[in-house]
Design an enzyme around this catalytic site. Structure first.
Site, PDB file in Angstrom:
ATOM      1  N   ASP A   1      36.172  43.229  18.863  1.00 39.09           N
ATOM      2  CA  ASP A   1      36.175  42.122  19.813  1.00 39.09           C
ATOM      3  C   ASP A   1      34.796  41.493  19.941  1.00 39.09           C
ATOM      4  OD1 ASP A   1      38.862  42.499  20.394  1.00 39.09           O
ATOM      5  OD2 ASP A   1      38.469  43.809  22.115  1.00 39.09           O
TER       6      ASP A   1
ATOM      7  N   TYR B   1      34.146  55.550  16.869  1.00 40.51           N
ATOM      8  CA  TYR B   1      33.320  54.662  17.685  1.00 40.51           C
ATOM      9  C   TYR B   1      32.353  55.481  18.541  1.00 40.51           C
ATOM     10  CZ  TYR B   1      36.232  50.501  16.874  1.00 40.51           C
ATOM     11  OH  TYR B   1      36.888  49.428  16.304  1.00 40.51           O
TER      12      TYR B   1
END
EC number: 5.4.99.12
Length: 284
Positions: free
Chosen positions: A63, A124
């Site tokens: 994003d 992540y």
């Protein structure tokens, strides 16, 4: 579903990184917004002197504001273009790309490779500090400031209740036709000597906003607003809880994407395209 490379083309794997601060995410968008995909595709077209744009497929779309250190993508190039340019392509891209995105490696991909569907996990890191003075100005684009003291032990106590294969609908932004069933393989937090807390989150795949929602829930545990059993209860409820905040994107970095051995790539590619359901789940 077949993923054969078109005759006359060669599939090329790209390993890359970027600072997401000035990007409107990975994927190209209407309206001329700046994206990572757009920058790399434009650079490839320019340095190969091609008339057409060769579209990238990425391991995990990020994003707006999210960074990547170990992103992977692939592109199918005409064999003659690859043969002419591949020796100098990496250096030419370095000279053409803006400074906030780098391609570190380019190589012909093994048979069956698909940057998205062949991946078996994505890892992540989310970085946050509870320093009462705030974030180091040199790290402000990569570390979230949480203005309550955080108990890392409590957060790590809560984490195991989220591991495994579950429907993560309570922690995802629902997308039409997309499943929210995922297998969370790792969720742990460590406070470094500099006081920065790094959360490691690894799963076979992630649905939209999943990592940032999980971190939001753990922060509520860490600052004492909820008990360690609360995130698992939210997961079991299966619906979005207004108390679960999607934390800001700048603390999040895609660190690494994992792939199986070359001989297993095609099988993984096929498996990942199957729509998932939990054991015992009905069809409707």
């Amino acid at each position: 579903m077949s993923d054969e490379v078109e005759a006359g083309f060669v599939r090329v794997r790209l390993d890359l990184s970027y600072d997401g601060s000035e990007f409107s995410g990975w994927a190209k968008q209407a309206g001329g917004r700046r994206t990572v995909q757009g920058e790399i595709e434009d650079a490839l077209r320019t340095v190969t002197r091609s008339r057409e744009t060769y579209e990238l497929t990425v391991a995990g779309r990020t994003d707006a504001g999210v960074h990547a250190r170990g992103q992977v993508a692939h592109v199918d190039l005409p064999r003659e273009v690859w043969a002419e340019h591949h020796v100098k392509l990496l250096k030419r891209l370095a000279g053409r790309l803006p400074r906030d995105v780098r391609v570190w490696a380019l190589r012909e991909a093994p048979s069956g490779f698909n940057a998205r569907f062949s991946a078996v996990w994505r890892r992540y890191a989310y970085r946050v500090t509870d320093n009462p003075g705030g974030v180091d100005p040199l790290l402000r684009g990569h570390v979230l400031w949480h203005d309550w003291p955080l108990d890392v032990d409590a957060m790590n106590e809560a984490a195991p209740g989220l591991l495994g294969e579950h429907d993560f609908a309570a922690y995802c932004k629902k997308r039409e036709g997309a499943t929210t069933i995922r297998t969370l393989q790792e969720l742990s937090l460590v406070r470094g000597e500099d006081g920065i807390i790094t959360a490691t989150v690894r799963a076979d795949a992630f649905c939209h906003n999943m990592v940032r929602s999980l971190i939001g829930a753990l922060l509520f545990v860490g600052d004492g607003h909820r008990g360690p059993d609360w995130p698992a209860k939210v997961l079991a409820a299966g619906v979005r809880d207004s108390a679960v905040h999607v934390v800001r994107p700048h603390g999040l970095t895609l660190e690494e994407v994992g792939y199986p051995a070359d001989e297993l790539l095609a099988a993984r590619n096929k498996e990942a395209r199957n729509k998932r359901s939990l054991p015992g789940a009905g069809c409707c």
